[in-house]
Design a protein around this motif. Sequence first.
Motif, PDB file in Angstrom:
ATOM      1  N   ARG A  46       1.022  -1.166   0.009  1.00 53.82           N
ATOM      2  CA  ARG A  46       0.031   0.044   0.138  1.00 53.82           C
ATOM      3  C   ARG A  46       0.992   1.280  -0.017  1.00 53.82           C
ATOM      4  O   ARG A  46       0.751   2.190   0.693  1.00 53.82           O
ATOM      5  CB  ARG A  46      -1.017   0.091   1.154  1.00 53.82           C
ATOM      6  N   GLY A  47       1.908   1.257  -0.840  1.00 47.37           N
ATOM      7  CA  GLY A  47       2.812   2.559  -0.879  1.00 47.37           C
ATOM      8  C   GLY A  47       1.847   3.565  -1.321  1.00 47.37           C
ATOM      9  O   GLY A  47       2.278   4.838  -1.178  1.00 47.37           O
ATOM     10  N   ASP A  48       0.850   3.424  -2.016  1.00 48.46           N
ATOM     11  CA  ASP A  48       0.179   4.648  -2.650  1.00 48.46           C
ATOM     12  C   ASP A  48      -0.502   5.311  -1.531  1.00 48.46           C
ATOM     13  O   ASP A  48      -0.778   6.732  -1.338  1.00 48.46           O
ATOM     14  CB  ASP A  48      -0.921   4.143  -3.712  1.00 48.46           C
ATOM     15  N   LEU A  49      -0.992   4.490  -0.596  1.00 52.23           N
ATOM     16  CA  LEU A  49      -1.872   5.086   0.751  1.00 52.23           C
ATOM     17  C   LEU A  49      -0.733   5.645   1.624  1.00 52.23           C
ATOM     18  O   LEU A  49      -0.822   6.617   2.099  1.00 52.23           O
ATOM     19  CB  LEU A  49      -2.363   3.968   1.448  1.00 52.23           C
ATOM     20  N   VAL A  50       0.545   5.040   1.719  1.00 55.41           N
ATOM     21  CA  VAL A  50       1.540   5.678   2.633  1.00 55.41           C
ATOM     22  C   VAL A  50       2.135   6.849   2.123  1.00 55.41           C
ATOM     23  O   VAL A  50       2.007   8.006   2.650  1.00 55.41           O
ATOM     24  CB  VAL A  50       2.614   4.702   2.622  1.00 55.41           C
ATOM     25  N   SER A  51       2.038   7.228   0.621  1.00 54.41           N
ATOM     26  CA  SER A  51       2.575   8.376   0.233  1.00 54.41           C
ATOM     27  C   SER A  51       1.455   9.476   0.147  1.00 54.41           C
ATOM     28  O   SER A  51       1.815  10.519   0.503  1.00 54.41           O
ATOM     29  CB  SER A  51       2.928   8.075  -1.268  1.00 54.41           C
ATOM     30  N   ARG A  52       0.256   9.048  -0.029  1.00 57.81           N
ATOM     31  CA  ARG A  52      -0.929   9.836   0.193  1.00 57.81           C
ATOM     32  C   ARG A  52      -0.933  10.538   1.806  1.00 57.81           C
ATOM     33  O   ARG A  52      -1.000  11.579   1.904  1.00 57.81           O
ATOM     34  CB  ARG A  52      -2.148   9.413  -0.130  1.00 57.81           C
ATOM     35  N   LEU A  53      -0.852   9.503   2.528  1.00 57.26           N
ATOM     36  CA  LEU A  53      -0.831  10.144   4.146  1.00 57.26           C
ATOM     37  C   LEU A  53       0.209  11.085   4.201  1.00 57.26           C
ATOM     38  O   LEU A  53       0.362  12.110   5.120  1.00 57.26           O
ATOM     39  CB  LEU A  53      -0.782   9.081   4.938  1.00 57.26           C
ATOM     40  N   THR A  54       1.387  10.695   3.659  1.00 58.58           N
ATOM     41  CA  THR A  54       2.615  11.340   4.113  1.00 58.58           C
ATOM     42  C   THR A  54       2.723  13.004   3.324  1.00 58.58           C
ATOM     43  O   THR A  54       3.028  13.841   4.031  1.00 58.58           O
ATOM     44  CB  THR A  54       3.969  10.712   3.637  1.00 58.58           C
TER      45      THR A  54
END
Length: 601
Positions: free
Chosen positions: A384-392
Motif C-alpha cells: 500500500r505504498g500509494d496510501l503511505v505516500s498520500r498520508l505523508t
Amino acid sequence: MPLLVGFVDPAQDAPGFLFPLFRRDPGSNVDLAQVVDHQDVVQGFTEIAAPGALLRQSRDRLSVEVGEPALWAFKDHRNEIHVAAAKDMAAVAAKLLSSANLFEWPLVRLELGSFRDGPRPNVELLQAAFKSVQDDSGELAAAVWRDTEVFTPAVRRDLNRHFQVAHAEQMVVLYRDELNIFIAPALVERLKKVHWEETWFVLKAFSLPKARIAVRPLGRAYASQKRKAARWKIIGIGGVARHVLQDEFFHGRVFNIRNAPAGPAIRAGGTLSPSLDQAGPMSQFIAVCQSAEGQVEAMARKVEGHPPEVFIRHLVNVRPFSFGSPPPRKTPVDQLPTLARGFDHAWIIAGHRQRRTGNFRNQFSVSNAASRHVKVLLKSLIRRGDLVSRLTNEGLSQIPSLNLFGMLRPRAEWSEQEVLRYLLGTMLCEEALLHTSEHIIVLMPGELRSRMVQVRLGRHKYIVNLLADARSNRSADLMCWAVSASLPKDFDEAFKDFCISLLDGYRWDYRGEDGESLIFEDEGEVLNVWPAQTLSAVMGVVSKESQHGREWDVILTPQSIPAHVLGRARKMGWSLMHYSELPRWLRTHYRSSRFAEMEGR
C-alpha cells in the motif's frame, strides 16, 4: 573547566567576528571549539586543528563550562577584541553601530546588528549589505546571497515558531518572480498553513510586498521526469528482523553493520508495483529494530543516505512481547521523536502489549507473534505504498509521525463493533496515546464498502476509516494504522486513562474514582485498580495494607517489578503486576474468557 586561550581571525585586515579557542588546562596543547545549540548554550567541546597563520592570543582569562552561555568574540575597527556572551554582546553591538566607524563594512555591520536587533534584521543594515554584495560581485551573486542569508533564515524562523520540523535542513529557498520554498514532500501541506510573518518582513525590506510564496516538494519534479520505478528497501537488526526478512517474500541477505548492538544485520529490497498508483508511489525505506539500547540509534545512522525527496522513511520499533515485566534497559517511546528524527514515520509494534500466543512458558510462540506483526506491517507498507505516500504528502502534524500498528483475525460471530473494539484494544499504549491519532485506518480483506465508523473504548470515541483491501495481506487478518499519535503530557494521568481503556476492553465498567484507586464493576463483581506509573508510586501503595485483599485490590504498573517489591506487595495483601499480566490474572480469578479468545491471535 575549559579556558579561553585565543582566537582564529579569518580576516586579519578587517573587523569581524573571531572564532574562540579553548584548552582544558594551561598545560594542554589541544585546541577546543564550543559546540553550541540554538539557544546559544554550550553543549560540549570538540577538538580542532586551528591554522597557525590565523591565530591570535587572548588577553582575557575567561572560562566556560557545558550548560553555560557560549562566548562570542568580535574584533572592532581598532583591532580591539570584545569577548562576551550573546546577551552582553548586544551592548557592544549597540555602541559600535551607533558610530560611523564600521560604515565601510556593511556585511559586518549586519552580522553585528543581529546581536542588537535580535533575529529580525534591521532594514537599513540589510539593504546596505545587499547593495554591497551587488556592487562587489554583481546581480546574480547578490540574489544568491539574499536567498541563502536573508530569505532562508526568515523562512526557518517562521517554521520554528509554528512547529519543530525535522527535515527543514533539507530546504531550498529561491526568489525568481515569486518566493519558492522547496522542502521534503511530507512537509508541503503543513507549510501551506504557516503564517509567514518573518518572511513577509524581509520581502518588504526588499520592496517585494506583493510577492507570492509558493511551497513546492523538493526533488519531485526531477523524480517524475526520470520516471524511475519506485522501490522498497528494508534494513533490520535483532532476532525479529532476521527471522522476518528471511521469509521468501523478502529474500533478505545477512550483512554486517559496524558496531551494531544486536549482531549481524539483514537487508532486502525490491520494486514497488506501478499498478499501485498511476503516478507511482514514492520509494519506501524501512528500518526494523527492537527496543534494546543502541538499536534505534544504529538505524538512525542508516537512514542518512536515503533523501526525503526520493524515499518515505519508516522506523519499525518492536517493543517487548514476552510475558511478565519488560526489560528495564529499553529505549522509551518518548525518545523516539528525537532518536528517529531522520525518519518520516516511527511505527510502534505491540506497545508493550505482551498478551500474545501460547503461555508464559512458551517463548517461541511469543517470538513468532512479534515476527508475525512485523511481517504483516512490512507487507502492508510495501503493497500500500500509494496510501503511505498520500498520508505523508498530505501533511503530518509531526515529523517523525508516531504511529501505532495492530492486527487481529476476527471470528465470524463477532459484530463489527466488537471486532473494532478488540482491534483497538490490542493497540493501546501507555507511552503513545491512541485516541490522539489523526488517522485510524483499518485495512479489511474483501470488497466491503469503505466508510467511517465510530467506536467507543474507555473514555474515548474513535473515528475509524474502514478501507477495503485485498492486496496488503492474503489472510483474513485485519490491520490497523493509527497515524500521528501524541506523547502524554502528564504520564500519571495518561496511565490512569490507559487502565480505564484496558479494563473496558475486558468489559469491566468504569464507575469512578475512590481516592487513588479506580472502581470497576462487572456483573456484580467490584475491582479496585491502583494505577502506579512509577516504582515510587508502587512503593507508596504497597507501604499500606490492602483493605479488600488480593482478589479485589490490584496495582497495575508499566514498570519492571523488583522481587523485593513484589514480595512486599504480597505481604501487605495486594495483587501487583505489570499490566500485561492482567488477562491471565482475570482468567484465574474471575474465569473470564472475554477478550481472551483474541490473545492467541
